[in-house]
Design a protein around this motif. Sequence first.
Motif, short mmCIF file in Angstrom:
data_model
loop_
_atom_site.label_atom_id
_atom_site.label_comp_id
_atom_site.label_asym_id
_atom_site.label_seq_id
_atom_site.Cartn_x
_atom_site.Cartn_y
_atom_site.Cartn_z
N HIS A 40 8.07 -4.14 15.63
CA HIS A 40 7.21 -2.52 14.83
C HIS A 40 8.58 -2.20 13.18
CE1 HIS A 40 3.48 -3.75 16.47
NE2 HIS A 40 4.33 -3.55 18.05
N ASN A 43 6.61 2.37 9.03
CA ASN A 43 5.70 2.55 7.78
C ASN A 43 6.62 2.51 6.43
OD1 ASN A 43 3.62 2.30 9.41
ND2 ASN A 43 3.25 4.86 9.23
N ASP A 44 7.41 3.19 6.47
CA ASP A 44 8.13 3.47 5.24
C ASP A 44 8.73 1.68 4.42
OD1 ASP A 44 7.87 5.61 4.68
OD2 ASP A 44 9.95 6.66 4.97
N PHE A 47 5.74 -0.82 3.79
CA PHE A 47 5.19 0.16 1.94
C PHE A 47 6.24 -0.43 0.83
CE2 PHE A 47 4.82 3.16 -0.79
CZ PHE A 47 3.32 3.28 -0.70
N ARG A 61 -4.28 1.25 0.91
CA ARG A 61 -4.79 1.72 2.48
C ARG A 61 -3.36 2.75 3.31
NH1 ARG A 61 -5.05 -3.59 5.09
NH2 ARG A 61 -5.83 -4.96 3.44
N PHE A 62 -2.42 2.32 2.87
CA PHE A 62 -1.05 2.75 2.93
C PHE A 62 -1.31 4.44 2.53
CE2 PHE A 62 0.95 0.21 6.38
CZ PHE A 62 1.99 0.48 6.00
N ALA A 65 -4.66 6.41 3.73
CA ALA A 65 -4.58 6.76 5.73
C ALA A 65 -3.37 7.45 6.08
CB ALA A 65 -3.93 5.17 6.28
N ARG A 66 -2.55 8.22 5.05
CA ARG A 66 -1.32 9.06 4.42
C ARG A 66 -0.25 8.36 5.96
NH1 ARG A 66 -3.89 13.80 2.23
NH2 ARG A 66 -6.01 13.79 2.12
N ARG A 67 -0.17 7.00 5.90
CA ARG A 67 0.86 6.66 6.44
C ARG A 67 2.25 6.48 5.87
NH1 ARG A 67 -0.83 0.96 8.45
NH2 ARG A 67 0.45 1.21 9.66
N VAL A 68 2.28 7.00 4.94
CA VAL A 68 3.49 7.03 3.76
C VAL A 68 3.66 8.50 3.13
CG1 VAL A 68 4.15 4.44 3.56
CG2 VAL A 68 2.58 6.13 1.36
#
Length: 167
Positions: A40, A43-44, A47, A61-62, A65-68
């Motif tokens: 895994h 996220n950064d 992205f 999507r990223f 979803a506020r993943r970055v």
Amino acid sequence: MKFYESPTTQSMGIKTYAQSCGVQVACRTAAPLKPVRSVHFPNDIVFQDYVKHGELERIGRFIRARRVELDTIYTSGMAAIHEAVLSGNLECVKLLIRYGADVHQRDEEGWTPLHMACSDGFPHIARYLLSLGADPELENDCGEKPADLIEPDNKELLELFGLGAND
């Protein structure tokens, strides 16, 4: 040790022949499978890879979803907007800006996206950034303006900045 296969063993099969002779035959079973290990990535990193490859759907999507965070400076020393400019992908640049990336975002050496568009010879991206108000007078840490980084043979960028062949 080499095993000679007789006509009898060829027609019956070695296992069947051995069993018919009273030899105990143990079946070899496959070793139990080891659990699959998955890797895994943060996220950064994922992205950043999506941005480099222009995977617009995944980028969106990223972000949704506020993943970055779009202003994050990666280990490369750049933010997502810089990576998009360096890839030469105008649609990716537009998408990032639509989601809030700053046209004046600076990398760790003070370069703006416009510096990179000029340095790497992307007039279509430079034109777009300028249309959004990117400041052509901003200097990087070395005191260079974006126009200072234009290659002399890139006539389209030179014209965009009002620089003639004799300037």
